[in-house]
Write an enzyme that holds these catalytic residues in place. Structure first.
Site, PDB file in Angstrom:
ATOM      1  N   THR A  11      50.189 -43.248 -57.655  1.00 48.33           N
ATOM      2  CA  THR A  11      50.138 -44.207 -57.950  1.00 48.33           C
ATOM      3  C   THR A  11      49.616 -45.556 -57.200  1.00 48.33           C
ATOM      4  OG1 THR A  11      52.763 -44.992 -58.109  1.00 48.33           O
ATOM      5  CG2 THR A  11      51.381 -44.229 -59.366  1.00 48.33           C
ATOM      6  N   TYR A  96      52.212 -23.430 -42.228  1.00 45.25           N
ATOM      7  CA  TYR A  96      51.467 -23.166 -44.053  1.00 45.25           C
ATOM      8  C   TYR A  96      50.270 -22.094 -43.579  1.00 45.25           C
ATOM      9  CZ  TYR A  96      52.071 -25.836 -48.328  1.00 45.25           C
ATOM     10  OH  TYR A  96      52.454 -25.443 -49.667  1.00 45.25           O
ATOM     11  N   ASP A 105      49.607 -36.051 -47.209  1.00 42.97           N
ATOM     12  CA  ASP A 105      52.178 -36.941 -46.758  1.00 42.97           C
ATOM     13  C   ASP A 105      52.156 -35.999 -46.888  1.00 42.97           C
ATOM     14  OD1 ASP A 105      51.150 -35.248 -49.688  1.00 42.97           O
ATOM     15  OD2 ASP A 105      52.387 -36.942 -50.353  1.00 42.97           O
ATOM     16  N   ARG A 106      52.476 -34.760 -46.627  1.00 41.22           N
ATOM     17  CA  ARG A 106      54.021 -34.166 -46.643  1.00 41.22           C
ATOM     18  C   ARG A 106      53.088 -33.799 -44.842  1.00 41.22           C
ATOM     19  NH1 ARG A 106      54.276 -28.580 -49.310  1.00 41.22           N
ATOM     20  NH2 ARG A 106      55.586 -28.107 -48.609  1.00 41.22           N
ATOM     21  N   THR A 183      73.051 -38.674 -74.150  1.00 46.54           N
ATOM     22  CA  THR A 183      71.857 -37.906 -74.591  1.00 46.54           C
ATOM     23  C   THR A 183      70.618 -38.605 -73.979  1.00 46.54           C
ATOM     24  OG1 THR A 183      71.700 -37.345 -76.920  1.00 46.54           O
ATOM     25  CG2 THR A 183      69.383 -37.465 -75.251  1.00 46.54           C
TER      26      THR A 183
END
Length: 255
Positions: A11, A96, A105-106, A183
């Site tokens: 964003t 990974y 970003d990670r 709620t």
């Protein structure tokens, strides 16, 4: 030689100008812009900045946004560089299955977290938590082995999913309660408990795997909302991606 670090999220774009491409360097200026307004950077926030000597950016918003940012960077005479996750960098080994598929970003945050631990001479594993549109929780050993991590929706995505899939849940944001009785509170507490519960579970996994209590570093724009309800010791480090970019650039220049 000043250094421009750029973090493009889902964003917003955040940027920081440092006195040098060195971890811990003095921060000269910084700012942020929503992605809809990044075409104004060259004539706006960046117009009066001194010419950076180099630049490195982290981008998860896609190629089209990257190209728009590069058009703004034509204000200066350098070649834009962007983080591409690999098998190893900055003292971190990428565990990974397909290293190149790890989010930039990670990867950058993991390298920033590893720099923090080395700077403190702390021989402990690290849990790296990024809280934004999505939440990621990544495990890093004391010697820089990235073991893996999880991805889950952020608060906003959870609420929008409930609103779109369930009738009658368009209610104001509530408070976090142990036993919600309305709620609004039920929705806010449910999202918070889902995120904090995932972090605490990963904390247990990493402690069991390494035999040491992990240090938890929390970063990202939504970190302050969830951190007060997190039942493990943690630190808020808003600059973690920038710390990673500084560590990366310093390492690359040293090669």
């Amino acid at each position: 030689m000043s250094f421009l670090a750029i973090d493009i999220g889902n964003t917003r774009l955040k940027w920081a100008l440092y006195a040098s491409p060195t971890p811990g360097a003095a921060l000269l200026d910084h700012g942020a812009a929503f992605l809809e307004t990044i075409d104004e950077l060259a004539e706006g926030a960046w117009a009066k900045l001194p010419h950076p000597g180099s630049m490195l950016g982290c981008n998860v918003a896609g190629d089209a946004v990257r190209r728009r940012v590069e058009e703004q960077l034509e204000l200066w005479d350098f070649t834009p560089r962007w983080v591409v996750p690999g098998a190893q960098e900055g003292g971190v080994v990428n565990g990974y299955d397909h290293p190149g598929r790890l989010g930039a970003d990670r990867w950058t945050s993991l390298i920033g977290a590893h720099w923090h631990m080395r700077a403190r001479a702390a021989q402990r594993p690290v849990l790296v938590v990024m809280m934004g549109t999505a939440v990621t929780v990544d495990a890093l050993t004391a010697d820089g082995q990235f073991l893996g991590g999880i991805i889950l929706p952020g608060h906003g995505i959870m609420l929008r999913a409930l609103e779109s899939g369930t009738a009658g849940l368009r209610v104001p944001t509530g408070q976090v309660r142990d036993f919600p009785t309305n709620t609004s509170d039920a929705l806010t507490s449910g999202g918070t408990f889902a995120i904090t519960g995932a972090i605490e579970r990963m904390h247990r996994h990493l402690r069991t795997r390494t035999g040491k209590t992990p240090i938890v570093l929390v970063t990202g724009g939504a970190g302050w909302k969830v951190a007060p309800d997190l039942d493990v010791d943690h630190e808020l480090v808003e600059s973690l991606i920038f710390d990673g970019l500084l560590a990366m650039q310093s390492h690359r220049l040293a090669l």
